[in-house]
Design a protein around this motif. Structure first.
Motif, PDB file in Angstrom:
ATOM      1  N   PRO C  36      -0.686  -0.842  -9.924  1.00 17.91           N
ATOM      2  CA  PRO C  36      -0.173  -1.784  -8.919  1.00 17.91           C
ATOM      3  C   PRO C  36       1.164  -1.358  -8.309  1.00 17.91           C
ATOM      4  O   PRO C  36       1.368  -1.439  -7.102  1.00 17.91           O
ATOM      5  CB  PRO C  36      -0.022  -3.092  -9.704  1.00 17.91           C
ATOM      6  N   GLU C  37       2.070  -0.840  -9.137  1.00 18.98           N
ATOM      7  CA  GLU C  37       3.414  -0.506  -8.619  1.00 18.98           C
ATOM      8  C   GLU C  37       3.384   0.682  -7.650  1.00 18.98           C
ATOM      9  O   GLU C  37       4.379   0.991  -6.993  1.00 18.98           O
ATOM     10  CB  GLU C  37       4.398  -0.249  -9.778  1.00 18.98           C
ATOM     11  N   SER C  38       2.226   1.346  -7.563  1.00 23.63           N
ATOM     12  CA  SER C  38       2.139   2.486  -6.635  1.00 23.63           C
ATOM     13  C   SER C  38       1.577   2.054  -5.276  1.00 23.63           C
ATOM     14  O   SER C  38       1.447   2.876  -4.358  1.00 23.63           O
ATOM     15  CB  SER C  38       1.216   3.567  -7.220  1.00 23.63           C
ATOM     16  N   ILE C  39       1.194   0.767  -5.159  1.00 22.56           N
ATOM     17  CA  ILE C  39       0.486   0.292  -3.962  1.00 22.56           C
ATOM     18  C   ILE C  39       1.439  -0.449  -3.016  1.00 22.56           C
ATOM     19  O   ILE C  39       2.085  -1.434  -3.407  1.00 22.56           O
ATOM     20  CB  ILE C  39      -0.686  -0.622  -4.364  1.00 22.56           C
ATOM     21  N   SER C  40       1.547   0.060  -1.771  1.00 22.04           N
ATOM     22  CA  SER C  40       2.364  -0.589  -0.739  1.00 22.04           C
ATOM     23  C   SER C  40       1.441  -1.223   0.298  1.00 22.04           C
ATOM     24  O   SER C  40       0.443  -0.602   0.688  1.00 22.04           O
ATOM     25  CB  SER C  40       3.235   0.444  -0.013  1.00 22.04           C
ATOM     26  N   ILE C  41       1.779  -2.423   0.723  1.00 21.66           N
ATOM     27  CA  ILE C  41       0.973  -3.110   1.745  1.00 21.66           C
ATOM     28  C   ILE C  41       1.868  -3.558   2.901  1.00 21.66           C
ATOM     29  O   ILE C  41       2.907  -4.188   2.678  1.00 21.66           O
ATOM     30  CB  ILE C  41       0.244  -4.332   1.153  1.00 21.66           C
ATOM     31  N   ILE C  42       1.457  -3.208   4.100  1.00 17.57           N
ATOM     32  CA  ILE C  42       2.135  -3.654   5.323  1.00 17.57           C
ATOM     33  C   ILE C  42       1.205  -4.644   6.020  1.00 17.57           C
ATOM     34  O   ILE C  42       0.032  -4.333   6.252  1.00 17.57           O
ATOM     35  CB  ILE C  42       2.408  -2.465   6.274  1.00 17.57           C
TER      36      ILE C  42
END
Lengths: 61, 61, 61, 61, 61, 61
Positions: C36-42
């Motif tokens: 999860p900590e590697s996932i970025s969402i815009i």
């Protein structure tokens, strides 16, 4: 947090890409204060037939 | 209508991609009410030499 | 590492956005194994006048 | 200045791409007044396994 | 299926946007054969301070 | 030709943006040889409620 997407014509060497991400990260840190570890960069290599300017494909120039 | 673009490191199997689009579509429907048939997802596989964090290419880590 | 860009029509509440990013992150982790900590969402909210399908603006439908 | 990104399923011929960028550039000039030489177009060819609608990969349809 | 993202400087009228999406959809259908109802277009209006060419912001030109 | 898209949290000043595009353009020219006038940069300011990491909105941190 800054997320950078760089589309450029294919053909850059691995060393050029190393230098590109190093220098762009530094440029963003120096200008915005964002820490380097917060900066993600995506490079997208483009075929010349997939880029156009003024209605002409780069592969036709 | 939601349009989703997912950039991730190459190497995921076809089955992983099947599960990815199924679950992400479901997640969007459940949270926003957008009907599944309105949701488009683009997956972009990235070479490790085309992704960088903190100024370093993933291929150099 | 996965970077997600979600374009959707404006109007979602803050709670819907909370649920959206929580569920999409979970969906990506479960299907690809990315932590999860590697996932970025815009999220990009779109005006109806800035989205079109079949040549018609959403604001004209 | 308009920058256009077009994601579409792979398989279009070079001639189709020529016609695509010519006509899209013309369409943008006629509707917004932007001069052709200011218009950049990026085409991204997608594998069918990298595009999904309603939770299903195009390659599974 | 074609998904189009158009970034352009803010200031276009609603009528210009209507014409833009109508003509771009037509251009894509004529050149690639993709049916109009399969074509999605996202327009992103940009502030002049958010676009740069040759290292200069459009708002400084 | 390089086209750069930078998504970052809103709040940067105009001067920071001036410095950002100047330095990023220089970084790309020095590392890839692309002439400055060929480099386009799009900055996208993001609300904190529109960015998430590890499933949490930046506005909730």
């Amino acid at each position: 947090m800054p997320i950078v997407q760089i589309d450029l014509l294919e053909g850059r060497t691995l060393d050029q890409k190393r230098l590109l991400v190093e220098k762009v990260t530094q440029a963003i840190t120096e200008s915005t204060g964002a820490p380097p570890e917060s900066i993600s960069i995506i490079i997208r290599d483009m075929l010349k037939e997939n880029y156009a300017k003024a209605g002409k494909l780069a592969s036709d120039k």
